[in-house]
Design an enzyme around this catalytic site. Sequence first.
Site, mmCIF file in Angstrom:
data_model
loop_
_atom_site.group_PDB
_atom_site.id
_atom_site.type_symbol
_atom_site.label_atom_id
_atom_site.label_comp_id
_atom_site.label_asym_id
_atom_site.label_seq_id
_atom_site.Cartn_x
_atom_site.Cartn_y
_atom_site.Cartn_z
ATOM 1 N N ARG A 99 8.907 -91.619 52.176
ATOM 2 C CA ARG A 99 9.799 -90.684 51.934
ATOM 3 C C ARG A 99 10.711 -90.067 53.326
ATOM 4 N NH1 ARG A 99 5.207 -86.047 50.397
ATOM 5 N NH2 ARG A 99 4.032 -86.153 52.462
ATOM 6 N N GLU A 139 8.211 -88.185 65.686
ATOM 7 C CA GLU A 139 8.497 -87.179 64.541
ATOM 8 C C GLU A 139 9.665 -86.798 64.620
ATOM 9 O OE1 GLU A 139 6.400 -86.864 61.896
ATOM 10 O OE2 GLU A 139 4.717 -87.974 62.490
#
Length: 428
Positions: free
Chosen positions: A177, A381
């Site tokens: 995702r 991230e």
Amino acid sequence: MRLYVAVVLLAAVHSKGNGDQVLRIHAESEAHIQILKDLERNVDSGLDFWTHAVSIERPVDIRVPHASLYAVKNFLKENNIPFSVMINNVQELLVREREEMVRNAETERKTKSFNFAAYHDLETIYKFMDTLANQSKLITKVKLGSTYENRPMYVLKFSTGGVKRSAIWIDAGIHAREWISHATAVWLADRIATDFKENRAPVPGILSQMDIYLMIVANPDGYVFTHNSFSVLHRFWSKSRSLTSISKCPGVDLNRNWDAVFGGPGASDDPCAENYRGPFAQSEIEVKNIADFILKHGNFKSFVTLHSYMQLLMYPYGYIDIDVPDWPELHDVATQANKALNSWCGTVYKVGSIFHTIEQASGTSVDWAYLRGIKYSFAFELRDTGEYGFLLPADQIVSTARETWFALRYILKYVCDHPYLNNKLSSV
């Protein structure tokens, strides 16, 4: 107030996203943290934890089905846990995202072009890789193997020649995702090729000494599943698509499946959990394909993996609260890379070990790489810190990719300038 999970067991598990919200929860005590951890462990609640309860310093983001909103908000209020609405209507963002993709695909078809400021499905990404490889002798598309559902797994090899030269590994999309990671990797592939062609430093110098391997889609089956429909079940799917011991709960968290203290804290043995580790280390063919390729090559000097979201630049360990032997150097490299990233448009990242920066996690790829002697192992991230979460608008792709490149090229140059002998990897 003691937690009774049954209070929030709701009949919204099969929500299609209509009216779902993402709540940002601000735990203020260890008691709050424990309540949220207990809530997350209840996999039948229908709640989708986008970030996890780790400490009072980090918010917890949860996608809550529309039918559950009243009960969940009331539960949080009764337990005196502060929260705010991060995304008011998930479905609106899903529809906007899909409509943009449809329009972009039509435009690309008519103009025979590729738009880097758009999200693409697996077929389009693989065609892009073919085009890139066909345009340059520098680039080769290498097949590592096939997935559980028999899709090919490809990596782009950037090389000026030679056999098993020192190399740098970069992958994206191990969590399906996290679309911004795939899109960033696509942009990076084009940028590396362009900078080499235009003799723009430091790429030619790096590739004169080392090869770069870039895997844009590390979880093809999961990524295809995220494109299958508007349903939140599909778009927010993270794991692989293999069958498990519980038929209604397919898939393994590929970033808990590596042979790196497998089965330790921060990985679940419940097939229905988002961070299910799998039945044994490297049980998933996708992980095994990558690990076997790296071990067979035997001369990787750096391992970089791209995730989203929270804007973090991390290094090992994830599984334990101790510093790695190379901590001073890794922390300095990450800090300098972060400064380079920040110089583009001021985006702020946090630097640290996985354990101290995001959460305790065992069986991760970065720990696996480091434990096999690949010293310069890092995890990004990417954007953002909570306005959109996994639904980062496409108009942020290029700026995200560009700032990531500023950090990445610093790491690549540093690795190139600081050679070392990796006895662990070469002896496997």
